[in-house]
Design an enzyme around this catalytic site. Structure first.
Site, PDB file in Angstrom:
ATOM      1  N   SER A   1      -6.022   0.507   3.690  1.00 10.63           N
ATOM      2  CA  SER A   1      -5.033   1.085   2.786  1.00 10.63           C
ATOM      3  C   SER A   1      -5.122   2.661   3.234  1.00 10.63           C
ATOM      4  O   SER A   1      -6.030   3.211   3.985  1.00 10.63           O
ATOM      5  CB  SER A   1      -5.548   0.954   1.425  1.00 10.63           C
ATOM      6  OG  SER A   1      -6.856   1.797   1.182  1.00 10.63           O
ATOM      7  N   LYS A   2      -4.228   3.348   2.860  1.00  6.58           N
ATOM      8  CA  LYS A   2      -4.095   4.840   3.173  1.00  6.58           C
ATOM      9  C   LYS A   2      -5.482   5.585   2.787  1.00  6.58           C
ATOM     10  O   LYS A   2      -5.847   6.721   2.879  1.00  6.58           O
ATOM     11  CB  LYS A   2      -2.811   5.553   2.510  1.00  6.58           C
ATOM     12  CG  LYS A   2      -1.539   4.973   3.184  1.00  6.58           C
ATOM     13  CD  LYS A   2      -0.332   5.758   2.429  1.00  6.58           C
ATOM     14  CE  LYS A   2       0.856   5.557   3.368  1.00  6.58           C
ATOM     15  NZ  LYS A   2       2.119   6.211   2.758  1.00  6.58           N
ATOM     16  N   ARG A   3      -5.858   5.094   1.586  1.00  5.81           N
ATOM     17  CA  ARG A   3      -6.912   5.926   0.769  1.00  5.81           C
ATOM     18  C   ARG A   3      -8.121   5.964   1.635  1.00  5.81           C
ATOM     19  O   ARG A   3      -8.975   6.700   1.484  1.00  5.81           O
ATOM     20  CB  ARG A   3      -7.404   5.290  -0.451  1.00  5.81           C
ATOM     21  CG  ARG A   3      -6.572   5.491  -1.550  1.00  5.81           C
ATOM     22  CD  ARG A   3      -6.900   4.897  -3.043  1.00  5.81           C
ATOM     23  NE  ARG A   3      -7.217   3.503  -2.946  1.00  5.81           N
ATOM     24  CZ  ARG A   3      -8.233   3.001  -2.994  1.00  5.81           C
ATOM     25  NH1 ARG A   3      -9.341   3.911  -2.971  1.00  5.81           N
ATOM     26  NH2 ARG A   3      -8.522   1.653  -2.678  1.00  5.81           N
TER      27      ARG A   3
END
Length: 479
Positions: free
Chosen positions: A248-250
């Site tokens: 994920s981008k996080r």
């Protein structure tokens, strides 16, 4: 397989609702390798049926990302938005054959029935209410002008196929709901469009991520309803983060463009992506694209999820920086720097910087972050380092050093070392008492390349100017 017979046709089919994702790029690579290894064709289709979310800039980003990775496609790009009439025509064909029916249920009605089933601890799937409508009810809905979607009627039986990676997969049709193939606005759903497209494009192998396994039985049923031969299917393991959660981008950059922006080499990215789920069954780890083509087989793909490890990618990138010729790396770094607003005309200077930084840098971005002093005289001093290495009387010592350096010819590392160490003996101090302050003065940092190499690369004029600025700074501090 007969490599002289161009029969294999594979495709990558991203949706232009986001940039080219790491997972999509890996899928594209595996398709590309399979096609090239078998003298087949690798095609690109842009699945832009979601007109509200699709963006031209994303389409260009996808194409740019594939080109950066050197994964060139063989035919004109196919855009789903160009084939809406064909999807509707095929959907109505199924309706006439009795393989589909109109559904007048509103989203609100479906949600209420779903909620009721879940509250009763029952599994929910569409209950075929509209399939069992009486003629009067249907006519009433038509007169009312109620929006309607077209649903595919799932026949009884079992759907099974042999996955080229996972082996036999079987699903009872009773577990598959009558899914929508044409939305109320007339646009096709994913499963409908992909089947029509793959048939029209004569795709022989549909190879994608494991997350598409639940879609495969639905698509096979559509193929059978049309009377078409399904392609072969292969599903690649998903890519997870180091904590085994979904990428994920996080937690990680997930767009290929972000890695290009950080200065990773395309050869390294391709090399690393190939090892996310595939293994050559040897101890070798560094492969070019052509070498991967020679080694690639579906049999060598793992079934378990792959783990994305940024440190490993940086390691591979460093290996590729060492593998490519010095001149080639310098050329690419020069271009990268220019894109970042740093225009260095002297290619030889770039080559010297690369040599000085050595294995400290893992990607081109590191040259800017760790070696910004090579490109600008405007930098601040590390405060902690200054407090540790600056001392009373240092300005006088630096003045003497500057005097000696001004007389030094040629200005090379051997001569610089001789001057500096000779001065430290003359002053009765340790060499470190000069080396650390000099490093801070000419780079602003407490670490970096060897001090004598660093001074040689920066050059006589720049070193002396920076040391003179340091002297002025020290005088101000002493006052």
């Amino acid at each position: 397989m007969d490599k002289n017979k161009n029969s294999i046709r594979v495709r990558i089919a991203p949706s232009p609702t986001g940039y080219l994702h790491i997972g999509t790029a890996r899928t594209a690579l595996f398709n590309y390798l399979f096609a090239r290894a078998n003298n087949g064709s690798f095609l690109l289709r842009i699945e832009d049926t979601d007109l509200e979310r699709s963006r031209d800039i994303m389409t260009e980003s996808i194409k740019s990302g594939l080109n950066w990775l050197n994964l060139g496609w063989d035919e004109d790009v196919v855009y789903q938005s160009d084939h809406f009439d064909n999807y509707r025509e095929r959907a109505f064909e199924l309706l006439k054959r009795g393989n589909a029916y109109w559904c007048y249920c509103t989203p609100k009605e479906i949600e209420e029935r779903k909620k009721k089933a879940l509250n009763s601890h029952k599994r929910w799937m569409y209950d075929r209410r509209c399939y069992n409508l009486k003629e009067k009810e249907r006519k009433d809905f038509e007169r009312e002008g109620r929006p309607k979607a077209l649903r595919f009627h799932i026949p009884p039986g079992v759907t099974e196929y042999k996955d080229l990676i996972h082996g036999g997969i079987k699903r009872d049709n009773s577990e598959i709901e009558d899914f929508v193939i044409l939305k109320s606005d007339g646009s096709p759903t994913y499963n409908m469009a992909v089947v029509v497209d793959d048939h029209r494009m004569e795709i022989t192998h549909v190879m994608r991520g494991d997350d598409h396994i639940p879609n495969t039985p639905k698509q096979i049923l559509l193929y059978k309803a049309f009377g078409w031969k399904p392609p072969e299917f292969a599903h690649f393991p998903l890519i997870l983060g180091k904590d085994r959660s979904k990428l994920s981008k996080r937690k990680n950059a997930v767009a290929i463009s972000e890695y290009r922006d950080k200065g990773f080499l395309p050869e390294a990215m391709v090399n690393y992506l190939a090892f996310l789920g595939w293994s050559p069954k040897t101890k070798e780890e560094i492969f070019s694209l052509s070498e991967l083509v020679e080694r690639f087989t579906l049999k060598s793909i793992n079934q378990k999820p792959a783990v994305f490890d940024l440190e490993r990618l940086e390691w591979v990138n460093r290996k590729w920086m060492n593998r490519l010729k010095e001149e080639e790396i310098a050329k690419r770094l020069q271009h990268y720097l220019k894109e970042k607003g740093i225009d260095v005309q002297n290619r030889e200077y770039i080559i010297k910087i690369i040599g000085a930084m050595g294995n400290r840098v893992k990607k081109f971005q590191d040259f800017i972050q760790l070696g910004y002093y090579f490109f600008s005289d405007n930098f601040s001093l590390d405060e902690k380092g200054a407090s540790e290495h600056f001392y009373p009387g240092l300005s006088r010592r630096m003045r003497k050093l500057v005097d000696r350096l001004e007389e030094l010819e040629p200005f090379n590392r051997e001569g610089i070392e001789e001057v500096l160490r000779g001065l430290s003996q003359e002053l009765g101090c340790r060499s470190a008492e000069l080396i650390h302050p000099v490093r801070l003065g000419i780079s602003g940092m407490t670490f970096g390349p060897g001090i004598f190499i660093l001074m040689e690369v920066l050059g006589k004029k720049r070193v002396i100017n920076r040391l003179q600025s340091l002297i002025e700074y020290l005088k101000g501090e002493e006052k």
